[in-house]
Design an enzyme around this catalytic site. Structure first.
Site, mmCIF file in Angstrom:
data_model
loop_
_atom_site.group_PDB
_atom_site.id
_atom_site.type_symbol
_atom_site.label_atom_id
_atom_site.label_comp_id
_atom_site.label_asym_id
_atom_site.label_seq_id
_atom_site.Cartn_x
_atom_site.Cartn_y
_atom_site.Cartn_z
ATOM 1 N N TYR A 72 29.656 -4.467 -52.498
ATOM 2 C CA TYR A 72 28.397 -5.006 -52.358
ATOM 3 C C TYR A 72 28.365 -6.009 -53.065
ATOM 4 O O TYR A 72 28.807 -6.952 -52.540
ATOM 5 C CB TYR A 72 26.917 -4.557 -52.996
ATOM 6 C CG TYR A 72 26.034 -5.336 -52.750
ATOM 7 C CD1 TYR A 72 25.495 -5.746 -50.902
ATOM 8 C CD2 TYR A 72 25.342 -5.762 -53.685
ATOM 9 C CE1 TYR A 72 23.943 -6.643 -51.199
ATOM 10 C CE2 TYR A 72 24.370 -6.363 -53.976
ATOM 11 C CZ TYR A 72 24.101 -7.235 -52.492
ATOM 12 O OH TYR A 72 21.992 -8.332 -52.620
ATOM 13 N N SER B 5 22.355 -12.828 -54.687
ATOM 14 C CA SER B 5 22.281 -11.763 -55.483
ATOM 15 C C SER B 5 22.895 -11.984 -57.439
ATOM 16 O O SER B 5 23.978 -12.135 -57.009
ATOM 17 C CB SER B 5 22.668 -10.379 -55.188
ATOM 18 O OG SER B 5 22.621 -9.172 -55.193
#
Ligand code: NDP
Length: 269
Positions: A136, A123
């Site tokens: 995360y 990401s």
């Protein structure tokens, strides 16, 4: 293709079939396996946090060489680090990091035999960290590191390792993340609510916007994964989406304190 039940994983499984692959959609739930099998995809059941289920999936697929492994399964845990339960942190790392390596280890011999490629779905959050999603980001920053190490370890073995770094994509991860965040927020003590309430509201507004307006379609990420698996000279990293393409170079050149101010302004806090 792990995490193929929805979002990027599902879109990629179908896209890879269009490209002429014989993709195997790995999903956790029987109803997802049945639905995707109904669309003509090969499916296998796999929970990336369960080594037995990975071994069973491996056995089901047989010993043939593999052209690629797409480590895509992931979840997003959101809570202020001060109040994040350590079990939630462990679970986040278990799904997004340990699970990816567990699957990779199990399939590496078949990938070596097929001179295949490993595509890790990281990401832009593997390069730039925002508030409240520290768990995360920890998983994605670590996935970036593991991917670099693995690529360098496998350099002479004919197995390439490629990282995909999308920005915001319209997928169910945002709804699931918001549900989990609401659950974790309801466990916050009044002090936590007082300290982090405005930030939580700002982040939830931002993520709702990605899910409904600003996010790109999963198909765009699927196409980047397709390129990573088929290009003669794939890039080591694919930034996907305008936000990712803007944030990555900004974070690389701007001092951290300037980035702090940009992030605060973006969130309006
Ligand atoms: P989705 O929620 O649509 O997909 C996540 C997938 O992961 C689902 O298939 C889910 O299965 C699966 N999964 C979750 N936990 C496990 C587990 N323990 N074992 C196996 N599979 C599991 O989200 P996305 O498509 O958005 O996410 C895919 C990847 O893309 C993730 O790694 C995410 O971090 C990354 N990403 C997403 C971005 C976005 O904006 N959406 C941006 C950048 C990266 P189930 O349905 O059974 O829960």
């Amino acid at each position: 293709m792990t995490g193929a039940s929805s979002g990027i994983g599902e879109a990629t499984a179908f896209h890879l079939r269009e490209l002429g692959f014989d993709p195997v959609a790995a999903v956790r739930k029987e109803q997802d396996a049945e639905r995707l099998a109904g669309s003509g995809l090969r499916t296998v059941r796999m929970d990336v946090t369960d080594v037995d289920s990975i071994a069973t999936a491996r056995a089901e697929l047989g010993d043939g060489p593999l052209a690629g492994l797409v480590n895509n399964a992931g979840i997003a845990v959101a809570a202020p680090l001060e109040f994040l339960s350590l079990d939630q942190l462990r679970h986040q790392l278990e799904v997004n990091l340990v699970g990816q390596l567990a699957v990779t280890q199990r399939f590496l011999p078949a990938l070596r035999a097929g001179r295949g490629r490993i595509v890790n779905v990281s990401s832009i959050g593997g390069r730039v960290a925002l508030p409240l999603v520290g768990a995360y980001h920890a998983s994605k920053f670590a996935l970036e590191a593991i991917s670099d190490t693995l690529r360098r370890e496998l350099l002479s073995q004919g197995v390439d390792v490629i990282v995909i770094e999308p920005g915001g994509v319209k997928t169910p991860i945002w709804r699931k993340g918001d549900e989990l965040a609401a659950e974790l927020a309801s466990d916050l003590p009044p002090e936590g609510e007082r300290l982090y309430g405005p930030l939580i509201t700002a982040i939830r507004k931002e993520t709702a916007k990605i899910a409904t307006e600003t996010g790109i379609e999963p198909r765009e990420v699927a196409e980047a994964i397709g390129h990573a698996l088929t290009a003669r000279r794939p890039r080591a990293r694919y930034l996907v989406g305008r936000d990712a393409k803007m944030r990555a170079p900004a974070a690389a050149v701007l001092p951290a304190r300037v980035m702090d101010r940009i992030v605060a302004r973006m969130l309006g806090v």
